[in-house]
Design a protein around this motif. Sequence first.
Motif, PDB file in Angstrom:
ATOM      1  N   VAL A 191       0.993  -1.872  -0.089  1.00 26.79           N
ATOM      2  CA  VAL A 191       0.516  -1.083  -0.811  1.00 26.79           C
ATOM      3  C   VAL A 191      -0.893  -1.445  -0.553  1.00 26.79           C
ATOM      4  O   VAL A 191      -2.150  -0.244   0.333  1.00 26.79           O
ATOM      5  N   GLN A 192      -1.696  -1.655  -1.632  1.00 26.53           N
ATOM      6  CA  GLN A 192      -3.316  -1.929  -1.613  1.00 26.53           C
ATOM      7  C   GLN A 192      -3.677  -2.459  -0.697  1.00 26.53           C
ATOM      8  O   GLN A 192      -5.037  -2.281  -0.671  1.00 26.53           O
ATOM      9  N   GLY A 199      -9.620   1.777   4.169  1.00 26.00           N
ATOM     10  CA  GLY A 199     -10.144   2.442   3.677  1.00 26.00           C
ATOM     11  C   GLY A 199     -10.672   3.829   2.888  1.00 26.00           C
ATOM     12  O   GLY A 199     -11.763   4.398   2.563  1.00 26.00           O
ATOM     13  N   VAL A 200      -9.375   3.846   2.264  1.00 25.31           N
ATOM     14  CA  VAL A 200      -8.813   4.566   1.456  1.00 25.31           C
ATOM     15  C   VAL A 200      -8.488   4.111   0.065  1.00 25.31           C
ATOM     16  O   VAL A 200      -8.539   3.416   0.018  1.00 25.31           O
ATOM     17  N   GLY A 201      -8.472   5.477  -0.886  1.00 22.83           N
ATOM     18  CA  GLY A 201      -8.266   5.575  -2.040  1.00 22.83           C
ATOM     19  C   GLY A 201      -6.961   5.442  -3.019  1.00 22.83           C
ATOM     20  O   GLY A 201      -6.816   5.399  -4.179  1.00 22.83           O
ATOM     21  N   SER A 202      -6.370   6.538  -2.124  1.00 27.10           N
ATOM     22  CA  SER A 202      -5.059   7.084  -2.458  1.00 27.10           C
ATOM     23  C   SER A 202      -4.040   6.566  -1.268  1.00 27.10           C
ATOM     24  O   SER A 202      -4.271   6.715  -0.009  1.00 27.10           O
ATOM     25  N   ARG A 203      -2.796   6.663  -1.351  1.00 21.24           N
ATOM     26  CA  ARG A 203      -2.297   7.115  -0.626  1.00 21.24           C
ATOM     27  C   ARG A 203      -1.751   8.251  -0.084  1.00 21.24           C
ATOM     28  O   ARG A 203      -1.627   8.238   1.146  1.00 21.24           O
ATOM     29  N   LEU A 204      -2.267   9.313  -1.015  1.00 25.50           N
ATOM     30  CA  LEU A 204      -2.386  10.670  -0.096  1.00 25.50           C
ATOM     31  C   LEU A 204      -3.853  10.803   1.565  1.00 25.50           C
ATOM     32  O   LEU A 204      -3.834  10.968   2.367  1.00 25.50           O
ATOM     33  N   GLU A 205      -4.774   9.723   0.504  1.00 28.58           N
ATOM     34  CA  GLU A 205      -5.572   9.820   2.026  1.00 28.58           C
ATOM     35  C   GLU A 205      -5.488   8.890   3.059  1.00 28.58           C
ATOM     36  O   GLU A 205      -5.443   8.786   3.980  1.00 28.58           O
ATOM     37  N   ALA A 206      -4.105   8.026   2.697  1.00 34.37           N
ATOM     38  CA  ALA A 206      -4.195   6.898   3.814  1.00 34.37           C
ATOM     39  C   ALA A 206      -2.886   7.605   4.263  1.00 34.37           C
ATOM     40  O   ALA A 206      -3.451   7.717   6.072  1.00 34.37           O
ATOM     41  N   ALA A 207      -2.053   9.227   3.642  1.00 34.46           N
ATOM     42  CA  ALA A 207      -1.510   9.416   4.783  1.00 34.46           C
ATOM     43  C   ALA A 207      -1.703  10.531   6.029  1.00 34.46           C
ATOM     44  O   ALA A 207      -1.526  11.194   6.626  1.00 34.46           O
ATOM     45  N   ALA A 208      -2.658  11.579   4.903  1.00 32.38           N
ATOM     46  CA  ALA A 208      -3.886  11.798   5.420  1.00 32.38           C
ATOM     47  C   ALA A 208      -4.946  11.867   6.739  1.00 32.38           C
ATOM     48  O   ALA A 208      -4.387  11.745   8.257  1.00 32.38           O
TER      49      ALA A 208
END
Length: 245
Positions: A191-192, A199-208
Motif C-alpha cells: 500500500v505504501q 504521489g498521494v498521501g492517503s488511501r482515500l486520495e489514491a482511490a479518488a
Amino acid sequence: MGVRLMVVDDHRLLAEALASALKLRGHRVLAAAAPAAGAADLVISRAPEVCLLGTATPAEPGMFDPVVRIKRERPQVAVVVLGPVPSPRGIAAAFASGASGYVRHDERIEGVERAIMKARAGEAAVAPQLLQGAFSELLNPVAQPDDEGQRLLQMLTPREVEVLVRVADGEDTRLIAAGMGIAPSTARTHVQRVLMKLGVGSRLEAAALAARTGLLDRAERPASSYADRGAANGADLPTGPESPR
C-alpha cells in the motif's frame, strides 16, 4: 416539504446568495461556507440531507476528495456538485466520487431545486444534455496520447495494481492481506509503495485519483489476469509472512 441542506462554495457571495434564494423557497439551509476544502468536516458534523458543493475547477486533482470522505462517513448525505460546464470525464469523476448530481453554475434556481429534490429521493440529478455528452464519450472514446490513467497504471506492478483495486473497494490492511494470501506487514508495504508511486498521501486520495483518471477501469483486467495466471500456472499465492523489500 423543505429540505435540510448545506451550501458550500469557493465563492462566499455565491454560496450566501444561493442559500438565501433557497431559504425563500422554504428550505432549511444549515450553513453557507467557503472554501470547499473545508466542506467535509462541516457536512460530517452537521449531517444535512443534501449538500450543494460548488467549485470553479472540477478538473483540479483532489477536487472531489471531500465528496469521497462525506459519502464514507455520512453515506446518507446526498451531494450535488455545482460547477461550470464540465468535460464528460469530469461528470464521471464527480459520480465516481459518490456525488448524486451535477448542476451548472448558470442553472436557474428552479433547476437547482429540482436537483436537490431528486438527490434527496436517491435519484441521479444531472441535466440530460450533460449526461448525453458523458455517455457519448464513454461509448465512443477518443484515444489520448497523454492518458494520465494509463501512465499511472504503467508505474505499478501487477501486484500493486491488485492492491490499488482492493484499496478502492474499501478493503483495510487485514482484508487485503487475507484476499491476497500475504502477511499484513507485506500488505502495508505494498500500500505504501502504491501511495508513493501515485504521489498521494492517503488511501482515500489514491482511490479518488484512480477513479478520476479512469485507472480503475483499466486495472480490473490486469488485476484479474494476475490471479488467473497464478491459478493457470499451478502457483499458489504466498500464505506465510513475507519480508518487505
